[in-house]
Design an enzyme around this catalytic site. Structure first.
Site, PDB file in Angstrom:
ATOM      1  N   ARG A 108      -6.424  -5.405   4.710  1.00 15.58           N
ATOM      2  CA  ARG A 108      -5.865  -4.154   4.201  1.00 15.58           C
ATOM      3  C   ARG A 108      -4.661  -3.777   5.056  1.00 15.58           C
ATOM      4  O   ARG A 108      -4.648  -4.028   6.275  1.00 15.58           O
ATOM      5  CB  ARG A 108      -6.897  -3.026   4.238  1.00 15.58           C
ATOM      6  CG  ARG A 108      -7.971  -3.087   3.153  1.00 15.58           C
ATOM      7  CD  ARG A 108      -7.371  -2.892   1.769  1.00 15.58           C
ATOM      8  NE  ARG A 108      -8.367  -2.788   0.707  1.00 15.58           N
ATOM      9  CZ  ARG A 108      -8.843  -3.803   0.021  1.00 15.58           C
ATOM     10  NH1 ARG A 108      -8.433  -5.034   0.322  1.00 15.58           N
ATOM     11  NH2 ARG A 108      -9.718  -3.617  -0.955  1.00 15.58           N
ATOM     12  N   GLU A 148       0.626   0.802  -0.942  1.00  9.82           N
ATOM     13  CA  GLU A 148       1.067  -0.155  -1.943  1.00  9.82           C
ATOM     14  C   GLU A 148       1.586   0.517  -3.208  1.00  9.82           C
ATOM     15  O   GLU A 148       2.216  -0.132  -4.043  1.00  9.82           O
ATOM     16  CB  GLU A 148      -0.079  -1.125  -2.257  1.00  9.82           C
ATOM     17  CG  GLU A 148      -0.435  -1.985  -1.051  1.00  9.82           C
ATOM     18  CD  GLU A 148      -1.673  -2.844  -1.269  1.00  9.82           C
ATOM     19  OE1 GLU A 148      -2.231  -2.817  -2.385  1.00  9.82           O
ATOM     20  OE2 GLU A 148      -2.072  -3.538  -0.311  1.00  9.82           O
ATOM     21  N   HIS A 193      -0.663  -8.018  -3.109  1.00  6.27           N
ATOM     22  CA  HIS A 193      -2.129  -7.883  -3.098  1.00  6.27           C
ATOM     23  C   HIS A 193      -2.772  -8.787  -4.158  1.00  6.27           C
ATOM     24  O   HIS A 193      -3.597  -8.358  -4.966  1.00  6.27           O
ATOM     25  CB  HIS A 193      -2.540  -6.421  -3.331  1.00  6.27           C
ATOM     26  CG  HIS A 193      -3.886  -6.095  -2.739  1.00  6.27           C
ATOM     27  ND1 HIS A 193      -4.188  -4.872  -2.204  1.00  6.27           N
ATOM     28  CD2 HIS A 193      -5.018  -6.835  -2.593  1.00  6.27           C
ATOM     29  CE1 HIS A 193      -5.429  -4.856  -1.769  1.00  6.27           C
ATOM     30  NE2 HIS A 193      -5.950  -6.049  -1.984  1.00  6.27           N
TER      31      HIS A 193
END
Length: 319
Positions: free
Chosen positions: A236, A265, A290
Site C-alpha cells: 500500500r 491513488e 495498482h
C-alpha cells in the site's frame, strides 16, 4: 432463503461463474457508478460488491440503510470504513485471513517480480528507445540479481512467494516479520527492521496497511538502505513517506524504485503525487496503477470465492 438486492459496483470482466452465484441470491444491478450516483442509490441495496474504485466511507454507509454486507475480493480494507460498517451490523466479507485459498493466487507476487526485473534491466526505457528508431545496446546496461541480497518486509503468503523467486534467481533472501512464527529454513530471519534495511540491496514490501505500518518507512529508515539499493512496493502506498522516497531517489541511497501503489491513488491533476511528476523525466522510477492483483485468472478465482463466501453468510442469516 430470501432474495436480496445486490449492487455489483465494478462489473467489468467480472467472472460469469461468480455472477451466476450472485444472481442465485437475488436481483443483481451492475455499475459502474460515480460517487454521487452511489450516494443517491445506496439505500436500495442490501449487498454491495466492490473492488477498489470507491471509498466506502461513513457517508456511503449511512445512506445504505438496508445494507447487510459489503463484499470485496481484496485482503486490504483501507477502502472501507470497517468500524462504521460493524457498528451498523453490516458484515464486511473479504479475503483477509483466507490464507489457504490465497496460497494459490500468485498475481501480486508475480507482478512484484515483473516490476523488479523491469527496473533492474531498464526494460521500459529500452523499449521506448527502440520505438523512436534507436538501437543503443550499451545505453541500457542493467544489473544481475544473482548474488545480491533480497530483503522482504512482511513474510506472509506474498512475501513467501517472492522469497522463492529470489532463491531461484540466486539471491540471498532475508526477511523481517515480527508476527511470523514458523520461519522457512531457506530465508534468513532478520532481528529488526533496521537490520533488514541495512542488508537489503533489493527491498520488497509486503505488509498490510494499519496504524503500525502507516509511514513505516520514512527518511531515517530509507537512509539505512545500502548505497545503490532498489525498492519495490506492491503493498500500500501509505506504508512509505512519499516525500522521503522522492528524496532517497534524488539524493540516495536508492538508485531505483518500482511502485504499484501510491498514497492517494484517487488524486488527479495538481494533487497527484510528486512521484508521478518525477517518473515522467526519470527512468529509475516505475509506477503501475495498482494492477498487481489484476490478472484474469486471479480475479476470477477471487470473485468466485467471495461469491461463495457471501452465499454461505446469507444462508446463516436465514437459519
Amino acid at each position: 432463503m430470501k432474495s436480496y438486492r445486490i449492487l455489483n459496483l465494478e462489473p467489468d470482466n467480472y467472472s460469469a461463474e461468480a455472477l451466476a452465484i450472485l444472481q442465485s441470491l437475488g436481483q443483481v444491478d451492475n455499475g459502474p457508478m460515480t460517487r454521487l450516483e452511489l450516494l443517491e442509490h445506496a439505500r436500495k441495496y442490501e449487498i454491495l460488491i466492490v473492488r477498489l474504485a470507491h471509498q466506502v466511507d461513513r457517508e456511503i454507509i449511512d445512506r445504505a440503510e438496508r445494507l447487510k454486507a459489503i463484499v470485496t475480493a481484496t485482503t486490504g480494507l483501507d477502502h472501507i470504513d470497517v468500524a462504521c460498517a460493524e457498528a451498523k451490523n453490516i458484515k464486511v466479507l473479504s479475503l483477509r485471513g483466507e490464507t489457504e485459498f490465497l496460497r494459490g493466487i500468485p498475481a501480486t507476487a508475480e507482478h512484484t517480480w515483473a516490476l523488479l526485473l523491469a527496473l533492474v534491466r531498464r526494460i521500459p526505457s529500452a523499449f521506448q528507445s527502440v520505438l523512436v528508431g534507436e538501437w543503443e545496446r550499451d545505453r541500457f546496461k542493467g544489473h544481475d540479481l544473482a548474488g545480491k541480497t533480497l530483503g522482504i518486509l512482511g513474510l506472509g503468503r506474498i512475501g513467501e512467494m517472492v522469497a522463492r523467486y529470489g532463491q531461484v534467481f540466486g539471491m540471498h533472501v532475508v526477511a523481517y516479520d515480527p508476527y511470523r512464527k514458523d520461519w522457512p529454513p531457506e530465508v534468513e530471519c532478520s532481528i529488526s527492521l533496521c537490520d533488514l534495511l541495512r542488508q537489503s540491496q533489493v527491498l520488497c514490501l509486503h505488509v498490510p496497511l494499519n496504524e503500525e505500518t502507516t509511514n513505516l518507512l520514512g527518511a531515517s529508515e530509507l537512509a539505512q538502505l545500502p548505497p545503490g539499493a532498489l525498492l519495490v512496493n506492491t503493498a500500500r502506498g501509505q506504508v512509505i513517506d512519499e516525500a522521503a522516497l522522492l528524496a532517497a531517489l534524488q539524493q540516495g541511497p536508492l538508485v531505483g524504485a518500482a511502485l504499484d501503489v501510491l498514497w492517494d491513488e484517487r488524486a488527479s491533476g495538481a494533487n497527484r503525487s510528486p512521484l508521478v511528476q518525477y517518473a515522467r523525466t526519470h527512468d529509475n522510477l516505475l509506477i503501475t496503477p495498482h494492477i498487481a492483483g489484476a490478472t484474469y485468472e486471479s480475479m476470477a478465482a477471487t470473485e468466485i470465492f467471495m461469491a461463495r463466501k457471501l452465499r454461505t453468510y446469507l444462508e446463516t442469516l436465514s437459519e
